[in-house]
Write a protein that holds these residues in place. Structure first.
Motif, short mmCIF file in Angstrom:
data_model
loop_
_atom_site.label_atom_id
_atom_site.label_comp_id
_atom_site.label_asym_id
_atom_site.label_seq_id
_atom_site.Cartn_x
_atom_site.Cartn_y
_atom_site.Cartn_z
N GLU A 34 -39.72 18.73 -2.66
CA GLU A 34 -39.88 18.06 -3.95
C GLU A 34 -40.85 16.89 -3.88
O GLU A 34 -41.39 16.46 -4.91
CB GLU A 34 -38.53 17.56 -4.46
CG GLU A 34 -37.52 18.66 -4.77
CD GLU A 34 -36.78 19.16 -3.53
OE1 GLU A 34 -35.93 20.05 -3.69
OE2 GLU A 34 -37.06 18.68 -2.41
N ASP A 35 -41.09 16.37 -2.68
CA ASP A 35 -41.96 15.20 -2.51
C ASP A 35 -43.41 15.56 -2.22
O ASP A 35 -44.28 14.69 -2.32
CB ASP A 35 -41.43 14.32 -1.38
CG ASP A 35 -40.10 13.68 -1.71
OD1 ASP A 35 -39.80 13.54 -2.91
OD2 ASP A 35 -39.35 13.36 -0.76
N VAL A 36 -43.68 16.81 -1.84
CA VAL A 36 -45.05 17.14 -1.43
C VAL A 36 -45.58 18.44 -2.00
O VAL A 36 -46.78 18.72 -1.86
CB VAL A 36 -45.15 17.22 0.12
CG1 VAL A 36 -44.93 15.84 0.74
CG2 VAL A 36 -44.18 18.24 0.70
N ALA A 37 -44.75 19.25 -2.66
CA ALA A 37 -45.22 20.57 -3.07
C ALA A 37 -44.76 20.94 -4.48
O ALA A 37 -44.38 22.08 -4.76
CB ALA A 37 -44.74 21.63 -2.07
N THR A 38 -44.81 19.96 -5.38
CA THR A 38 -44.51 20.21 -6.79
C THR A 38 -45.51 19.43 -7.65
O THR A 38 -46.08 18.43 -7.20
CB THR A 38 -43.08 19.73 -7.15
OG1 THR A 38 -43.01 18.30 -7.00
CG2 THR A 38 -42.03 20.40 -6.28
N PRO A 39 -45.73 19.86 -8.89
CA PRO A 39 -46.60 19.09 -9.79
C PRO A 39 -46.09 17.67 -9.99
O PRO A 39 -46.88 16.73 -10.12
CB PRO A 39 -46.55 19.89 -11.10
CG PRO A 39 -46.16 21.27 -10.69
CD PRO A 39 -45.25 21.11 -9.51
N GLU A 40 -44.76 17.50 -10.01
CA GLU A 40 -44.19 16.17 -10.20
C GLU A 40 -44.51 15.25 -9.02
O GLU A 40 -44.78 14.06 -9.20
CB GLU A 40 -42.67 16.28 -10.38
CG GLU A 40 -42.22 16.99 -11.65
CD GLU A 40 -42.35 18.50 -11.57
OE1 GLU A 40 -42.31 19.14 -12.64
OE2 GLU A 40 -42.51 19.04 -10.45
N ALA A 41 -44.50 15.82 -7.81
CA ALA A 41 -44.85 15.04 -6.63
C ALA A 41 -46.30 14.56 -6.71
O ALA A 41 -46.61 13.41 -6.35
CB ALA A 41 -44.65 15.88 -5.36
N TRP A 42 -47.18 15.42 -7.19
CA TRP A 42 -48.60 15.06 -7.33
C TRP A 42 -48.77 13.91 -8.32
O TRP A 42 -49.54 12.97 -8.08
CB TRP A 42 -49.39 16.29 -7.77
CG TRP A 42 -50.83 16.03 -8.07
CD1 TRP A 42 -51.41 16.00 -9.31
CD2 TRP A 42 -51.88 15.76 -7.14
NE1 TRP A 42 -52.75 15.73 -9.20
CE2 TRP A 42 -53.07 15.59 -7.88
CE3 TRP A 42 -51.93 15.65 -5.75
CZ2 TRP A 42 -54.30 15.31 -7.28
CZ3 TRP A 42 -53.15 15.38 -5.15
CH2 TRP A 42 -54.31 15.22 -5.91
#
Length: 227
Positions: A34-42
């Protein structure tokens, strides 16, 4: 020449030293997905995401294709081989495979955050804040993150429908929509599944399970396919 379609997953790259997030309770190189591989993380922390993928590229540059990759490339002498891979590394290509479709993007490509059609080869391993596309927007990894659509599925489905032989290697068949591709293979087509765990293949009868690692399993499959 018969069409051999291959769906490959993280298990084939793991033998080359490329780790997957499923290796350690949902962590990927000690990062939460969830911290490195989601649009929200970006949106939340693009610097962290950029650094994460920079490190993945550095790791991938030290990896070499393994026996499973090489066997798939060698099979091109006997079959029309189409690889559909869930992996973002370039080990299939480096082994010599000519037809490779990356469902989840490519590690060594980047794309515009403004226009997803603007895709570029990355020179080296590092993508930094301030690296812009020709439209003036920040470049991001050309990776399909969790929660994003998988546009390459539209190419993959007809490939599966054209298969004379279908091979699943190194994937648990748990990540969708990729796992659903086997359902597009005609019922008369033989399916070979190479995985130590023998993942379930829904509603199919003519499935041969090879409960081995990718390299050993591909050696066994080659012996069956080439008599």
């Amino acid at each position: 020449m018969k069409k051999l379609v291959v769906l490959s997953g993280a298990g084939i790259s793991a033998e080359s030293g490329i780790k997957t997030f499923r290796d350690s309770d949902g962590l990927w190189e000690n990062y939460r997905i969830e911290d490195v591989a989601t649009p929200e993380a970006w949106l939340r922390n693009p610097e962290l995401v950029l650094d994460f993928y920079n490190q993945r590229r550095k790791q991938a540059l030290t990896a070499e294709p393994n026996e499973a990759h090489r066997i798939l490339a060698d099979l091109q002498e006997h079959f029309d081989v189409q690889i559909i891979t869930q992996n973002v590394d370039n080990l299939h290509e480096r082994a010599g495979s000519k037809k490779v479709l990356h469902l989840h993007g490519e590690l060594f490509k980047v794309r515009s955050t403004r226009n997803p059609e603007l895709i570029y080869e990355l020179d080296g391993w590092e993508l930094k804040t301030g690296d812009l596309c020709e439209a003036g927007s920040q470049l991001r990894p050309h990776i399909v993150w969790f929660g994003e659509e998988v546009p390459a599925m539209m190419e993959a489905i007809p490939m599966c429908e054209e298969a004379d032989i279908f091979v699943v290697v190194g994937t648990s068949l748990q990540v969708y929509p990729a796992a659903g591709l086997v359902d597009y293979v005609f019922s008369s087509v033989p399916v070979f599944v190479i995985d130590p765990q023998s993942p379930k293949v829904s509603r199919r009868k003519n499935v041969t399970f090879i409960q081995e690692t990718a390299s050993l399993g591909m050696q066994m499959l080659r012996s069956q396919l080439i008599q």
